[in-house]
Scaffold this motif. Structure first.
Motif, mmCIF file in Angstrom:
data_model
loop_
_atom_site.group_PDB
_atom_site.id
_atom_site.type_symbol
_atom_site.label_atom_id
_atom_site.label_comp_id
_atom_site.label_asym_id
_atom_site.label_seq_id
_atom_site.Cartn_x
_atom_site.Cartn_y
_atom_site.Cartn_z
ATOM 1 N N ALA A 1 0.821 -1.218 0.000
ATOM 2 C CA ALA A 1 0.000 0.000 0.000
ATOM 3 C C ALA A 1 0.852 1.264 0.000
ATOM 4 C CB ALA A 1 -0.905 -0.014 1.225
ATOM 5 N N GLU A 2 0.243 2.343 -0.455
ATOM 6 C CA GLU A 2 0.887 3.653 -0.436
ATOM 7 C C GLU A 2 1.070 4.156 0.993
ATOM 8 O OE1 GLU A 2 1.380 6.801 -2.709
ATOM 9 O OE2 GLU A 2 2.373 5.027 -3.508
ATOM 10 N N GLY A 3 0.026 3.924 1.798
ATOM 11 C CA GLY A 3 0.040 4.418 3.175
ATOM 12 C C GLY A 3 0.716 3.430 4.116
ATOM 13 N N LEU A 4 0.622 3.712 5.411
ATOM 14 C CA LEU A 4 1.241 2.835 6.412
ATOM 15 C C LEU A 4 0.651 1.426 6.356
ATOM 16 C CD1 LEU A 4 1.456 5.157 9.559
ATOM 17 C CD2 LEU A 4 3.356 4.318 8.133
ATOM 18 N N ALA A 5 1.505 0.424 6.480
ATOM 19 C CA ALA A 5 1.042 -0.965 6.438
ATOM 20 C C ALA A 5 0.190 -1.289 7.659
ATOM 21 C CB ALA A 5 2.235 -1.912 6.350
ATOM 22 N N GLU A 6 0.606 -0.805 8.830
ATOM 23 C CA GLU A 6 -0.109 -1.094 10.080
ATOM 24 C C GLU A 6 -0.211 0.185 10.913
ATOM 25 O OE1 GLU A 6 -1.508 -3.868 10.788
ATOM 26 O OE2 GLU A 6 -0.502 -5.366 9.529
ATOM 27 N N PRO A 7 -1.108 1.091 10.487
ATOM 28 C CA PRO A 7 -1.162 2.391 11.182
ATOM 29 C C PRO A 7 -1.456 2.264 12.673
ATOM 30 C CG PRO A 7 -2.989 2.140 9.619
ATOM 31 C CD PRO A 7 -2.052 1.014 9.363
ATOM 32 N N GLU A 8 -2.310 1.311 13.065
ATOM 33 C CA GLU A 8 -2.670 1.185 14.485
ATOM 34 C C GLU A 8 -1.451 0.777 15.316
ATOM 35 O OE1 GLU A 8 -5.247 2.487 15.383
ATOM 36 O OE2 GLU A 8 -6.054 2.654 13.347
ATOM 37 N N ILE A 9 -0.659 -0.145 14.776
ATOM 38 C CA ILE A 9 0.536 -0.584 15.504
ATOM 39 C C ILE A 9 1.534 0.575 15.608
ATOM 40 C CG2 ILE A 9 2.532 -2.155 15.457
ATOM 41 C CD1 ILE A 9 0.667 -4.297 14.354
ATOM 42 N N CYS A 10 1.723 1.295 14.520
ATOM 43 C CA CYS A 10 2.644 2.436 14.554
ATOM 44 C C CYS A 10 2.198 3.434 15.623
ATOM 45 C CB CYS A 10 2.704 3.126 13.198
ATOM 46 S SG CYS A 10 3.448 2.104 11.913
ATOM 47 N N ARG A 11 0.893 3.725 15.643
ATOM 48 C CA ARG A 11 0.372 4.673 16.621
ATOM 49 C C ARG A 11 0.600 4.171 18.052
ATOM 50 N NH1 ARG A 11 -3.718 8.446 15.997
ATOM 51 N NH2 ARG A 11 -4.413 7.499 14.053
ATOM 52 N N ALA A 12 0.360 2.883 18.257
ATOM 53 C CA ALA A 12 0.524 2.305 19.600
ATOM 54 C C ALA A 12 1.985 2.385 20.064
ATOM 55 C CB ALA A 12 0.034 0.855 19.616
ATOM 56 N N VAL A 13 2.916 2.144 19.156
ATOM 57 C CA VAL A 13 4.330 2.205 19.538
ATOM 58 C C VAL A 13 4.719 3.644 19.908
ATOM 59 C CG1 VAL A 13 6.721 1.824 18.793
ATOM 60 C CG2 VAL A 13 4.952 0.190 18.123
ATOM 61 N N VAL A 14 4.235 4.604 19.125
ATOM 62 C CA VAL A 14 4.551 6.008 19.415
ATOM 63 C C VAL A 14 3.994 6.403 20.785
ATOM 64 C CG1 VAL A 14 4.138 8.408 18.711
ATOM 65 C CG2 VAL A 14 4.727 6.688 16.992
ATOM 66 N N THR A 15 2.746 6.018 21.057
ATOM 67 C CA THR A 15 2.120 6.347 22.340
ATOM 68 C C THR A 15 2.889 5.731 23.507
ATOM 69 O OG1 THR A 15 -0.014 6.354 21.228
ATOM 70 C CG2 THR A 15 -0.063 6.251 23.631
ATOM 71 N N MET A 16 3.235 4.453 23.338
ATOM 72 C CA MET A 16 3.965 3.750 24.394
ATOM 73 C C MET A 16 5.328 4.403 24.637
ATOM 74 S SD MET A 16 5.944 0.250 24.185
ATOM 75 C CE MET A 16 7.146 1.306 23.414
ATOM 76 N N ALA A 17 6.064 4.673 23.552
ATOM 77 C CA ALA A 17 7.397 5.255 23.696
ATOM 78 C C ALA A 17 7.312 6.636 24.364
ATOM 79 C CB ALA A 17 8.073 5.362 22.331
ATOM 80 N N ASP A 18 6.326 7.423 23.956
ATOM 81 C CA ASP A 18 6.128 8.742 24.576
ATOM 82 C C ASP A 18 5.954 8.601 26.075
ATOM 83 O OD1 ASP A 18 6.368 10.255 22.355
ATOM 84 O OD2 ASP A 18 4.213 10.554 22.033
ATOM 85 N N SER A 19 5.109 7.657 26.469
ATOM 86 C CA SER A 19 4.813 7.556 27.899
ATOM 87 C C SER A 19 6.000 6.988 28.675
ATOM 88 C CB SER A 19 3.540 6.739 28.133
ATOM 89 O OG SER A 19 3.789 5.404 27.800
ATOM 90 N N LEU A 20 6.884 6.268 28.021
ATOM 91 C CA LEU A 20 8.077 5.759 28.709
ATOM 92 C C LEU A 20 9.278 6.695 28.533
ATOM 93 C CD1 LEU A 20 7.870 1.932 27.799
ATOM 94 C CD2 LEU A 20 7.368 2.972 30.009
ATOM 95 N N GLY A 21 9.078 7.820 27.855
ATOM 96 C CA GLY A 21 10.158 8.780 27.662
ATOM 97 C C GLY A 21 11.229 8.324 26.680
#
Ligand code: C2E
Ligand code: CA
Ligand code: CA
Ligand code: CA
Length: 282
Positions: free
Chosen positions: A213-233
């Protein structure tokens, strides 16, 4: 039926034979390559997603067979690990990366850092941390110009005592060298281990970023990783960015750094230096 069975056994045996021969050939080739300086260390730019400005590189090893043939690490790292050759090979990678940093320092292009891939076996088998500390000492290269990329497998460390990997990673961070978790999300028990072993950077595996696909293959997973990393600094790097659409979507979910063919494939040291020169001039 009996005949079929026998055939199947024979077929299996000859396939084993082929695998074994291939393995032995690769092992022989790798030993030769180590002695004859046939490895090359390519560099892939890491860049800020919003500006595409380069802030560092990932070092990726290649095996030069001849002028036209480069062997991909996927084809020889597994053999290097099985035979223990990964240890001298990894030391070569580290020495070479530090030579690159020294050259850039001489040229005044010294704001860049290099991330190195370190396999679990390499960390366990050798004196990687001592070797690293010694080289930093001898060269005076600033430790924050290096980062070590490990996989989740390294954190699990199921082969030896559970504390070894943690101890080594802790010492790497004490030296001032960053630690990144590579291929995040493809392994096992990520969250628990991330809490136990603090790291600086989480890399979103390219299989979640790009596919057909043109867009992200797994947008939900990408979002979850960003959220998790943010909260762990921790900071997040997305790998395998190939299209503008993937880039836009990553920016929209709050990811700030990345790598991928969209900006650059891995390049030779000479080309990487040219890229830095051009950026410094502009
Ligand atoms: P990795 O660390 O996950 O490296 C990323 C791989 O993705 C690299 O493959 C890179 O060339 C490729 N890549 C980068 N951008 C894109 C993109 O936009 N699209 C796609 N489809 N691929 C992209 P490479 O260089 O073939 O390396 C393969 C693996 O070999 C690495 O995966 C790493 O696990 C291992 N490796 C490479 N160099 C070393 C080394 O010096 N030591 C160790 N232990 N392992 C290494
Ligand atoms: Ca990597
Ligand atoms: Ca990766
Ligand atoms: Ca990978």
């Amino acid at each position: 039926a009996k005949r079929n069975g026998a055939n199947r056994v024979q077929c299996f045996t000859s396939r084993l034979q082929v695998d074994l021969e291939k393995h032995l050939n690769i092992e022989k080739g790798l030993r030769h390559a180590l002695q004859n300086d046939q490895f090359e260390l390519y560099l892939q730019p890491k860049w800020w997603l919003s500006t595409r400005q380069i802030y560092g590189f990932e070092a990726l090893i290649r095996w030069r067979l001849d002028a036209d043939h480069l062997v991909s690490p996927a084809d020889f790292i597994p053999v290097a690990e099985k035979t223990g050759l990964i240890v001298p090979m990894g030391e070569w990678v580290l020495r070479t990366a530090i030579e690159y940093l020294q050259t850039w320092r001489r040229l005044g292009l010294d704001k860049q850092f290099i991330a190195l891939n370190v396999s679990p076996l390499q960390l366990r088998a050798g004196c990687f941390v001592e070797y690293l500390a010694d080289l930093l000492n001898k060269t005076g290269i600033s430790p924050d110009l290096l980062e070590v990329e490990i996989t989740e497998e390294t954190l699990l460390d199921p082969y030896s005592d559970d504390y070894k990997a943690q101890k080594d990673l802790g010492r790497i961070r004490e030296l001032g060298v960053g630690v990144a978790i590579d291929d995040f999300g493809t392994g096992y028990s990520s969250l628990k281990y991330l809490r136990q072993f603090p790291v600086d950077v989480v890399k979103i595996d390219k299989s979640f970023v790009s596919a057909e696909a043109e867009g992200l293959a797994e947008p939900e997973i990408c979002r979850a990783v960003v959220t998790m990393a943010d909260s762990l600094g921790m900071s997040v790097v997305a790998e395998g960015i190939e299209t503008d659409k993937q880039l836009e979507e990553l920016i929209a979910i709050g990811c700030s750094k990345g790598q991928g063919y969209l900006v650059s494939r891995p390049v030779s040291f000479k080309d990487a230096t040219e890229i830095l020169r051009a950026a410094a001039d502009s």
